[in-house]
Design an enzyme around this catalytic site. Structure first.
Site, PDB file in Angstrom:
ATOM      1  N   ILE A 109      -4.441  10.062   0.021  1.00 48.77           N
ATOM      2  CA  ILE A 109      -5.524  10.644  -0.697  1.00 48.77           C
ATOM      3  C   ILE A 109      -5.752  10.070  -1.993  1.00 48.77           C
ATOM      4  CG2 ILE A 109      -3.628  12.212  -1.477  1.00 48.77           C
ATOM      5  CD1 ILE A 109      -5.814  14.644  -1.739  1.00 48.77           C
ATOM      6  N   CYS A 110      -7.030  10.261  -2.453  1.00 50.89           N
ATOM      7  CA  CYS A 110      -7.261   9.529  -3.852  1.00 50.89           C
ATOM      8  C   CYS A 110      -7.349   8.235  -3.840  1.00 50.89           C
ATOM      9  CB  CYS A 110      -6.659  10.530  -4.658  1.00 50.89           C
ATOM     10  SG  CYS A 110      -7.286  10.264  -6.452  1.00 50.89           S
ATOM     11  N   HIS A 111      -6.621   7.670  -4.621  1.00 47.63           N
ATOM     12  CA  HIS A 111      -6.459   6.202  -4.871  1.00 47.63           C
ATOM     13  C   HIS A 111      -5.491   5.711  -3.801  1.00 47.63           C
ATOM     14  CE1 HIS A 111      -8.166   7.423  -8.818  1.00 47.63           C
ATOM     15  NE2 HIS A 111      -8.707   6.109  -8.985  1.00 47.63           N
TER      16      HIS A 111
ATOM     17  N   SER B 210      -8.494  11.980   2.134  1.00 46.51           N
ATOM     18  CA  SER B 210      -9.343  12.855   1.366  1.00 46.51           C
ATOM     19  C   SER B 210      -9.363  12.334   0.019  1.00 46.51           C
ATOM     20  CB  SER B 210      -8.391  14.381   1.011  1.00 46.51           C
ATOM     21  OG  SER B 210      -8.626  15.000   2.280  1.00 46.51           O
TER      22      SER B 210
END
Length: 196
Positions: free
Chosen positions: A114-116, A163
């Site tokens: 998720i994210c970075h 995500s």
């Protein structure tokens, strides 16, 4: 009524270090544990790691269960890679962490990121030929590494669940539990997992 997925007996590695986004560590970890899995916080060194809230304020610290250089993907059934800006930036500079991720993908076991977090996947050369999502600032890196980026709250590409940010956590948590219950997928034929 939503289908229930049982992770009893499954062991999940959560790979993170200082700077991890607290919500992205805590909520997915709780989701898989609530479904019956056991988790191990795997990091670069023993002790505790410092979580952050939105990269600006310190959150809690979390006890490290295992050091990545002393782990094998064979010990785990799935892998979680939370984000935060500095967490994956530190992981992708560590040879043991990158090798662990690359070797994990070679098993065909499911991975949630998720994210970075995809920065570590880019470094491990495991996004080529895959479709995923991420935080906007990571998307060019994914494309340059041969991945396809879509802007959706959760994407599943043959067991790689991704995500964009903490707002997507409800969908992300539900999908990782589902995919982790499903288990292994065919090993992807491109990138670091390609047959040599």
């Amino acid at each position: 009524m939503a289908q229930q997925h049982n992770l009893t007996g499954r062991r999940i590695a959560v790979l993170a270090t200082d700077g991890v986004e607290q919500a992205e560590l805590v909520q997915p970890r709780s989701a898989v544990e609530d479904a019956g899995a056991s988790t191990a916080l795997v990091s670069l060194r023993p002790g505790r790691i410092q979580a952050m809230n939105h990269d600006v304020e310190k959150g809690d610290t979390f006890a490290v269960d295992r050091v990545v250089g002393e782990c094998s993907p064979g010990e785990f059934d799935a892998l979680l890679l939370p984000g935060g800006t500095t967490n994956p930036d530190k992981l992708r500079q560590d040879e043991s962490a990158v090798a662990f991720v690359r070797d994990f993908f070679a098993t065909g076991k499911p991975v949630g990121v998720i994210c970075h977090g995809p920065w570590t996947l880019v470094e491990a050369d495991v996004v080529r030929g895959r479709t995923l999502t991420s935080y906007p600032s990571v998307r060019t890196d994914i494309r340059n590494a041969g991945g396809t980026v879509v802007d959706e709250e959760v994407v599943n590409d043959r067991g790689l669940v991704s995500s964009r940010n903490p707002r997507d956590l409800p969908a992300f948590c539900a999908k990782i539990v589902e995919e982790f219950a499903e288990g292994r997928h065919p090993v992807h034929p491109e990138g670091a997992t390609a047959s040599r």
